[in-house]
Structures are given as C-alpha cells and as structure tokens.
Design an enzyme around this catalytic site. Sequence first.
Site, PDB file in Angstrom:
ATOM      1  N   ARG A  61       0.857  -1.207   0.000  1.00 47.74           N
ATOM      2  CA  ARG A  61       0.000   0.000   0.000  1.00 47.74           C
ATOM      3  C   ARG A  61       0.884   1.245   0.000  1.00 47.74           C
ATOM      4  O   ARG A  61       0.565   2.245  -0.625  1.00 47.74           O
ATOM      5  CB  ARG A  61      -0.940   0.002   1.209  1.00 47.74           C
ATOM      6  CG  ARG A  61      -1.700   1.303   1.330  1.00 47.74           C
ATOM      7  CD  ARG A  61      -2.866   1.337   2.312  1.00 47.74           C
ATOM      8  NE  ARG A  61      -2.826   0.391   3.391  1.00 47.74           N
ATOM      9  CZ  ARG A  61      -2.097   0.517   4.529  1.00 47.74           C
ATOM     10  NH1 ARG A  61      -1.375   1.590   4.737  1.00 47.74           N
ATOM     11  NH2 ARG A  61      -2.124  -0.420   5.444  1.00 47.74           N
ATOM     12  N   TYR A 117     -18.484  17.282 -12.915  1.00 41.01           N
ATOM     13  CA  TYR A 117     -18.949  15.893 -12.963  1.00 41.01           C
ATOM     14  C   TYR A 117     -19.919  15.651 -11.789  1.00 41.01           C
ATOM     15  O   TYR A 117     -19.630  16.045 -10.646  1.00 41.01           O
ATOM     16  CB  TYR A 117     -17.739  14.960 -12.875  1.00 41.01           C
ATOM     17  CG  TYR A 117     -18.108  13.510 -12.688  1.00 41.01           C
ATOM     18  CD1 TYR A 117     -18.977  12.880 -13.576  1.00 41.01           C
ATOM     19  CD2 TYR A 117     -17.606  12.773 -11.621  1.00 41.01           C
ATOM     20  CE1 TYR A 117     -19.325  11.554 -13.397  1.00 41.01           C
ATOM     21  CE2 TYR A 117     -17.944  11.449 -11.443  1.00 41.01           C
ATOM     22  CZ  TYR A 117     -18.814  10.847 -12.334  1.00 41.01           C
ATOM     23  OH  TYR A 117     -19.162   9.537 -12.145  1.00 41.01           O
ATOM     24  N   ASP A 189      -9.339  19.874 -11.842  1.00 38.70           N
ATOM     25  CA  ASP A 189      -9.567  18.554 -12.430  1.00 38.70           C
ATOM     26  C   ASP A 189      -9.304  18.698 -13.925  1.00 38.70           C
ATOM     27  O   ASP A 189     -10.043  19.363 -14.646  1.00 38.70           O
ATOM     28  CB  ASP A 189     -11.012  18.103 -12.145  1.00 38.70           C
ATOM     29  CG  ASP A 189     -11.292  16.694 -12.667  1.00 38.70           C
ATOM     30  OD1 ASP A 189     -10.703  16.308 -13.695  1.00 38.70           O
ATOM     31  OD2 ASP A 189     -12.134  16.000 -12.065  1.00 38.70           O
ATOM     32  N   LYS A 214     -10.064   7.888 -18.013  1.00 36.09           N
ATOM     33  CA  LYS A 214     -10.426   8.543 -19.275  1.00 36.09           C
ATOM     34  C   LYS A 214      -9.242   8.554 -20.254  1.00 36.09           C
ATOM     35  O   LYS A 214      -8.756   7.498 -20.615  1.00 36.09           O
ATOM     36  CB  LYS A 214     -10.991   9.922 -18.964  1.00 36.09           C
ATOM     37  CG  LYS A 214     -12.039   9.925 -17.824  1.00 36.09           C
ATOM     38  CD  LYS A 214     -13.208   9.036 -18.149  1.00 36.09           C
ATOM     39  CE  LYS A 214     -14.359   8.978 -17.169  1.00 36.09           C
ATOM     40  NZ  LYS A 214     -14.121   8.995 -15.753  1.00 36.09           N
TER      41      LYS A 214
HETATM   42  O1  P1T Z   1     -14.936   7.490 -12.636  1.00 37.85           O
HETATM   43  P1  P1T Z   1     -13.716   7.929 -11.878  1.00 37.85           P
HETATM   44  O2  P1T Z   1     -12.443   7.377 -12.409  1.00 37.85           O
HETATM   45  O3  P1T Z   1     -13.872   7.748 -10.416  1.00 37.85           O
HETATM   46  O4  P1T Z   1     -13.570   9.508 -12.150  1.00 37.85           O
HETATM   47  C1  P1T Z   1     -14.505  10.440 -11.679  1.00 37.85           C
HETATM   48  C2  P1T Z   1     -14.441  11.690 -12.521  1.00 37.85           C
HETATM   49  C3  P1T Z   1     -13.680  12.755 -12.082  1.00 37.85           C
HETATM   50  N1  P1T Z   1     -13.584  13.906 -12.790  1.00 37.85           N
HETATM   51  C4  P1T Z   1     -14.215  14.035 -13.974  1.00 37.85           C
HETATM   52  C5  P1T Z   1     -14.094  15.321 -14.726  1.00 37.85           C
HETATM   53  C6  P1T Z   1     -14.984  12.991 -14.483  1.00 37.85           C
HETATM   54  O5  P1T Z   1     -15.587  13.167 -15.671  1.00 37.85           O
HETATM   55  C7  P1T Z   1     -15.108  11.782 -13.754  1.00 37.85           C
HETATM   56  C8  P1T Z   1     -15.919  10.624 -14.230  1.00 37.85           C
HETATM   57  N2  P1T Z   1     -16.757  10.935 -15.291  1.00 37.85           N
HETATM   58  C9  P1T Z   1     -17.570  10.066 -15.953  1.00 37.85           C
HETATM   59  C10 P1T Z   1     -17.665   8.761 -15.660  1.00 37.85           C
HETATM   60  C11 P1T Z   1     -18.347  10.640 -17.060  1.00 37.85           C
HETATM   61  O6  P1T Z   1     -18.890   9.892 -17.903  1.00 37.85           O
HETATM   62  O7  P1T Z   1     -18.433  11.872 -17.117  1.00 37.85           O
END
Ligand code: P1T
Length: 396
Positions: A61, A117, A189, A214
């Site tokens: 960890r 988001y 972000d 992403k």
């Molecule tokens: O899904 P995750 O890896 O936990 O990420 C969250 C997240 C954080 N910041 C932004 C700008 C995001 O778009 C997302 C996740 N977004 C999607 C799943 C979506 O379809 O917009």
Amino acid sequence: MNRESGHMREASMQYQGFATRAIHVGQEPDPLTGAVTVPIYQTSTYAQEEIGRHKGFEYARTHNLTRFCWEKNLAALEAGNDQKAWGFAFASGLAAIDTVMKILSAGDHVVAAEDMYGGTFRLFEKILRRFGVEFTYVDMTNPSAVRKALTPATRMVYTESPTNPMMMLTDITAIAALAREANAIMVVDNTFATPYVQQPLRLGADIVIHSATKYLGGHSDLVSGIVVTNRSDIAEQLRFLQNAAGAVPGPFECWLCLRSIKTLAVRMRQHQENAQKVAEFCAQHPAVRAVYYPGLPSHPQHELAKKQMHGFGAMISLELGTRDKAQQFARSVRVFTLAESLGGVESLVCHPVSMTHASVPKETRDKLGITEGLIRLSVGIEDSEDLLEDIAQALQ
Ligand code: P1T
C-alpha cells in the site's frame, strides 16, 4: 531505489519534448533484465533482511515500484522539465478527489465550480458536507463571482476546465491568483484536457487531478485516478493521506497507465482533429440547436482556450431540443456507443441528465443548460469520415 527516483535507474537526461517524456520518464529499461517495459510488481509485501533493515520497500500500500514509475511519469508530464512535482495514484478519479479533500478539516470552506462531474458534486454534498466542510458553487468563468464567494474560512478553490458537461473554461491564471491572495489551494480537475492539452500547474494551480479512467488510460479498460502537485508541503500531506486512507490502485492498473501514456500525444492529436471536424459539422446542422466546444469561434471563451490550451480537447456537447430527439440520436448512432465515461479510442455518446449528472439538482441543471435534449460526445480516433457519416444519419 525509492519513489523519488521512480525506477531502479534514474534517466541521465532531461527530455524536452512532451511525447519523449511520456515514453521515457519513469520507464527506463529494467537494470536487472533489460526489460523495456516496467515490470508489474504484483506483490503485497517485501522480504526484510533483518529487523529494521530492508530495501526501502516494506508493504505494497505504501511502496510499489510499478505505481511509483507511473506517478513519476505523470508528474513529469504535468509539471514539465523546469519544476519539481510529485504524483500520487489512486484507485479511481473519485478516490483521488476524496483524498485531496481530506487535506481539509471541519469548518473549512471550498469555492467550487457549479458545473462539474455529477459524482464530484455528490461526494461534496452527500459525504463531505456531513464532515463539516462547506461548499459554495459559483460560475468559474466569472472571476468576480469567485472573489465574492471567498471567505476567511476558504481553504480551497476547486474547478474543472473544460467542465463536464458544458465545456466551460476557468481562466486558471486569474483564478489561481485569487486563490493565492486568499491563502487557498487551487485545484484543477484536468481530466477533459489531459496534460497534453493543458498544464494547470504551469498556470498557477497547486494541485491537478485526473480520472485516469479517461484519456490517460485511453482504452476504456481500467478505472484509476492520479493527483500531481508542485508544492512540497502539499506533496507531504498527500503522501501521508494516500497511505493513511489507502485508496491506492493495483499494480496492473498502473502498468496499463504506463502502457497507455506512451501514446497520449498521438491519441490526443487525432482526438482533437476529429473533434474539430465533428463540432464544425454539427454547428452548421439544422437539427443541432447549440454546440458546446471550446474549439469553435462561437464558444464564449474561445480566446481563453487558445491562450491556455494546446488544442481544444475532444469532448463536445450538443443541444438537440428535446429528450425524444436525444433518445432518437442515441438509438440511431452506429459508430458511437451509448455509454458513460469518455476519453477512450472509441467514440461514445452520453445523456448527462439521466447518466453522469443525475445527482445534480434539477434547478442547477436547468441553470447550466444540462437539459433533457443535451447529449455529450466523446470523440474517438476512428476515421473522421465514419464519425461524420454516423452523426449525419443519426440527426436525420
Ligand atoms: O470514474 P472515476 O475514475 O472515479 O472519475 C470520476 C471523474 C472525475 N472527474 C471528472 C471530470 C470525471 O468526468 C469523472 C468521471 N466521469 C464520468 C464517468 C463521465 O462519464 O463523465
């Protein structure tokens, strides 16, 4: 051998170009075997020679070399050659955001973007508020709205740029200056832009967050997150929090990210080239009421985009007018796939109201333009002719 050096052997040169850094930083050949890809250190613990004597690796960890290599790599991409920066990888984008927010304490105040988001909004409102953190949501395109929202308790300014799903931009230099005046940490972000397109630390931000699920992962085959800071005091807190709260990714996810980051530059060039064509095509189509894309001169912040971004990303939102029309479009597309998420090589379409932004209150959605008729496109790297043809037939 530690997380600072990232790998068993330090690179002896500083790579100038982004693509070169993406391929080589943290990814030097393994000195033991010459393997040109970083090994997956799939272990939970490490043998110690005697009590109190080990190789710097105690428990996975806290210490994992595959993860350290990935953290070192992304830090180099966000900060460039002339700044020191530290990366911290997490199990998801939301785990990354959650850990960053744990810098705060009860009574602290955050000025956050009103367009974000939906999962980030849900984390802030449904969880962190219960722990006594206060949030004020503002129009981040407007510096005077940000200035007005700052209070003596403000410890953080939090934004996305471009925002999800309305593609609004934050003037990162201007807002970071306001945050600094107020002694607040500026967090961006950077998921929609990627470090290829935008480097917030170089514009004055203190912390950059990514959902690596992403574009960084890029192939819709992993869930992960990562944070980078160029402030050693913040790095120290994040290092403690990453280990103490424990939302770390597995070594395989880190390895997939290291594999994917090597093609980030070429992927982003193609993503952006395709997105510009799709945006221009949609802008002149009579069935499309509005196109939200920073690469169009009609975008209210097109000039800012040209200033702080290298390209305009590949996320586009379209206003089609009604839920029925959005439904018809989602049913008709053949190359685009109806799905949550974004940033993979394949093109996706999403209906924010019912999918990614269902947790945002209706009045906020109405104010921002997140309507029943809004669809969001993640433009992939297929042949642009196929994408345009698919959109044309779906809009008919
Ligand atoms: O899904 P995750 O890896 O936990 O990420 C969250 C997240 C954080 N910041 C932004 C700008 C995001 O778009 C997302 C996740 N977004 C999607 C799943 C979506 O379809 O917009």
